[in-house]
Design a protein around this motif. Structure first.
Motif, PDB file in Angstrom:
ATOM      1  N   ALA A 140      -8.439  10.785  -2.538  1.00 50.21           N
ATOM      2  CA  ALA A 140      -7.451  11.855  -2.695  1.00 50.21           C
ATOM      3  C   ALA A 140      -6.371  11.652  -1.636  1.00 50.21           C
ATOM      4  O   ALA A 140      -6.613  11.051  -0.600  1.00 50.21           O
ATOM      5  N   ARG A 141      -5.169  12.112  -1.942  1.00 55.63           N
ATOM      6  CA  ARG A 141      -4.078  12.067  -0.981  1.00 55.63           C
ATOM      7  C   ARG A 141      -4.475  12.762   0.312  1.00 55.63           C
ATOM      8  O   ARG A 141      -5.044  13.844   0.265  1.00 55.63           O
ATOM      9  N   VAL A 142      -4.152  12.189   1.493  1.00 55.48           N
ATOM     10  CA  VAL A 142      -4.542  12.876   2.727  1.00 55.48           C
ATOM     11  C   VAL A 142      -3.690  14.099   2.978  1.00 55.48           C
ATOM     12  O   VAL A 142      -4.152  15.074   3.552  1.00 55.48           O
ATOM     13  N   MET A 148       0.824  -1.210   0.000  1.00 53.04           N
ATOM     14  CA  MET A 148       0.000   0.000   0.000  1.00 53.04           C
ATOM     15  C   MET A 148       0.857   1.258   0.000  1.00 53.04           C
ATOM     16  O   MET A 148       2.003   1.230   0.420  1.00 53.04           O
ATOM     17  N   ASP A 149       0.253   2.366  -0.456  1.00 48.12           N
ATOM     18  CA  ASP A 149       0.917   3.664  -0.337  1.00 48.12           C
ATOM     19  C   ASP A 149       0.594   4.265   1.027  1.00 48.12           C
ATOM     20  O   ASP A 149      -0.420   3.935   1.626  1.00 48.12           O
ATOM     21  N   ALA A 150       1.447   5.187   1.447  1.00 50.33           N
ATOM     22  CA  ALA A 150       1.286   5.761   2.784  1.00 50.33           C
ATOM     23  C   ALA A 150       0.289   6.909   2.805  1.00 50.33           C
ATOM     24  O   ALA A 150      -0.047   7.428   3.860  1.00 50.33           O
ATOM     25  N   ASP A 151      -0.192   7.324   1.642  1.00 46.98           N
ATOM     26  CA  ASP A 151      -0.987   8.555   1.592  1.00 46.98           C
ATOM     27  C   ASP A 151      -2.489   8.294   1.675  1.00 46.98           C
ATOM     28  O   ASP A 151      -3.292   9.185   1.407  1.00 46.98           O
ATOM     29  N   LEU A 152      -2.875   7.056   2.028  1.00 45.87           N
ATOM     30  CA  LEU A 152      -4.280   6.642   2.153  1.00 45.87           C
ATOM     31  C   LEU A 152      -5.047   6.709   0.829  1.00 45.87           C
ATOM     32  O   LEU A 152      -6.268   6.734   0.826  1.00 45.87           O
ATOM     33  N   GLN A 153      -4.318   6.760  -0.283  1.00 47.35           N
ATOM     34  CA  GLN A 153      -5.017   6.680  -1.574  1.00 47.35           C
ATOM     35  C   GLN A 153      -5.511   5.257  -1.804  1.00 47.35           C
ATOM     36  O   GLN A 153      -6.440   5.026  -2.551  1.00 47.35           O
ATOM     37  N   HIS A 154      -4.823   4.321  -1.180  1.00 49.17           N
ATOM     38  CA  HIS A 154      -5.255   2.926  -1.244  1.00 49.17           C
ATOM     39  C   HIS A 154      -6.047   2.633   0.022  1.00 49.17           C
ATOM     40  O   HIS A 154      -5.454   2.535   1.098  1.00 49.17           O
TER      41      HIS A 154
HETATM   42 MG    MG Z   1      -0.300   8.458  -3.903  1.00 48.30          MG
END
Ligand code: MG
Ligand code: UDP
Length: 324
Positions: A208-210, A101-107
């Motif tokens: 969206a990116r957090v 997963m990505d860290a930006d909560l996009q996933h």
């Molecule tokens: Mg991202």
């Protein structure tokens, strides 16, 4: 021995997203791990800090100190890129199921229970497919569509369009990728789709990116697309042969035309045209032939597995060959 879910998170300058990511994902993982249909299991959040220059390292240390049973951190000596970070996560994760997963909560971590349900159904690989990407503009969505159409046409593997770096695999698939596909020019989401096993897809809406901004500029995306096309297709190397045939054919037409219209042309004109056509055709073909050899060298260097065995049923023990 209790089983374990590993969530692998690449982190590059995500100081404003990490705490929220941890809170959300940890809560969902705790519930999922307790309620997993095949019996309760443990979980691990493995962060790979890809040479962040902001406060990410500090925040990760804090998270690990507060929850040492679940948080592990790998720190790179400098920024090596997202693919390298995912590869390190793959190599060091101790879980039976790996979720990238990505860290930006996009996933959305809310998809984790659905992923575990798919594993329980017997799938080895789960590709997460974006239905909508809120942050990507129309241009990014169109170019991404074109890219997948192109790569599916010119390469042997079939890539899931709109596939992302959000995917999950069980230990069997992870073991294959730990020992094979160790190329330096990497495209993990392509390798995942290339190794076989029982695969399925789940769709998700990319949020969206957090916080913060995307690290993928158009230039980086272009490089990634080019690398992955070259990684998965020999087609560009063979362009020389096609160009050779085409210029040979055009050359023949031009030669016929020149021979018929040479009346009144300066002497030697027809000879020059014929010689040029001939030389270009030969040159392109030679380039194509060299491309063919380079393609073979390239495949040998990539050293991909000739076959991948999922299991062997040989109760009599007649086949003793070490397989790989
Ligand atoms: Mg991202
Ligand atoms: N990332 C990384 N190394 C890099 C660039 C990005 O580990 O050199 C991480 C980043 O922290 C994020 C993930 O990879 O968790 C995806 O990056 P980003 O969100 O910037 O890409 P996008 O979602 O916009 O494609």
């Amino acid at each position: 021995m209790s089983r374990c879910i590993s969530v692998i998170v690449s982190v590059y300058n995500e100081e404003n997203a990490l705490e929220r990511f941890y809170e959300t994902t940890n809560r969902i993982l705790k519930e999922t791990a307790a309620a997993y249909t095949q019996g309760p299991c443990g979980y691990q959040l493995l962060f790979v800090n890809d040479g962040s220059t902001d406060r990410s390292a500090e925040i990760l240390d804090k998270l690990r100190e507060a929850d040492p049973d679940h948080v592990s951190v790998i720190r790179f000596s400098r920024n090596f890129g997202h693919e390298a970070a995912m590869t390190a996560g793959l190599d060091y994760a101790c879980g039976d199921w790996l979720i990238f997963m990505d860290a930006d909560l996009q996933h959305p971590p809310a998809m984790i229970p659905a992923i575990m349900d798919r594993f329980a159904e017997g799938y080895n690989i789960i590709n997460m497919v974006r239905t909508r990407n809120e942050t990507a503009g129309t241009l990014k969505n169109i170019t991404s569509g074109l890219y997948y159409r192109l790569i599916n046409r010119i390469s042997d593997v079939k890539m899931e369009p709109a596939a992302s770096d959000f995917f999950a695999m069980d230990r069997a698939a992870a073991e294959v990728l730990r020992h094979n596909y160790r190329e330096k020019v990497r495209f993990l989401r392509g390798f995942v789709q290339n190794i076989g096993f029982r695969k399925t897809t789940l769709s998700y809406e990319a949020a969206a990116r957090v916080a913060g901004q995307s690290h993928y500029s158009f230039k980086k995306l272009w490089k990634l697309s080019m690398d992955s096309i070259i990684c998965f297709s020999n087609m560009p190397l063979k362009l020389g042969i096609y160009a050779g045939f085409l210029s040979g054919l055009l050359g023949v037409l031009l030669i016929v035309y020149t021979l018929f219209t040479r009346e009144g042309a300066p002497s030697g004109y027809a000879t020059i045209v014929i010689a040029l056509c001939f030389m270009f055709a030969v040159l392109f073909m030679l380039l194509g032939i060299m491309g063919g050899y380079i393609a073979i060298l390239f495949r040998e260097m990539q050293d991909r597995p000739i076959y991948i065995i999922e299991d062997i049923r040989d109760e009599a023990g007649t086949g003793s060959k070490e397989a790989g």
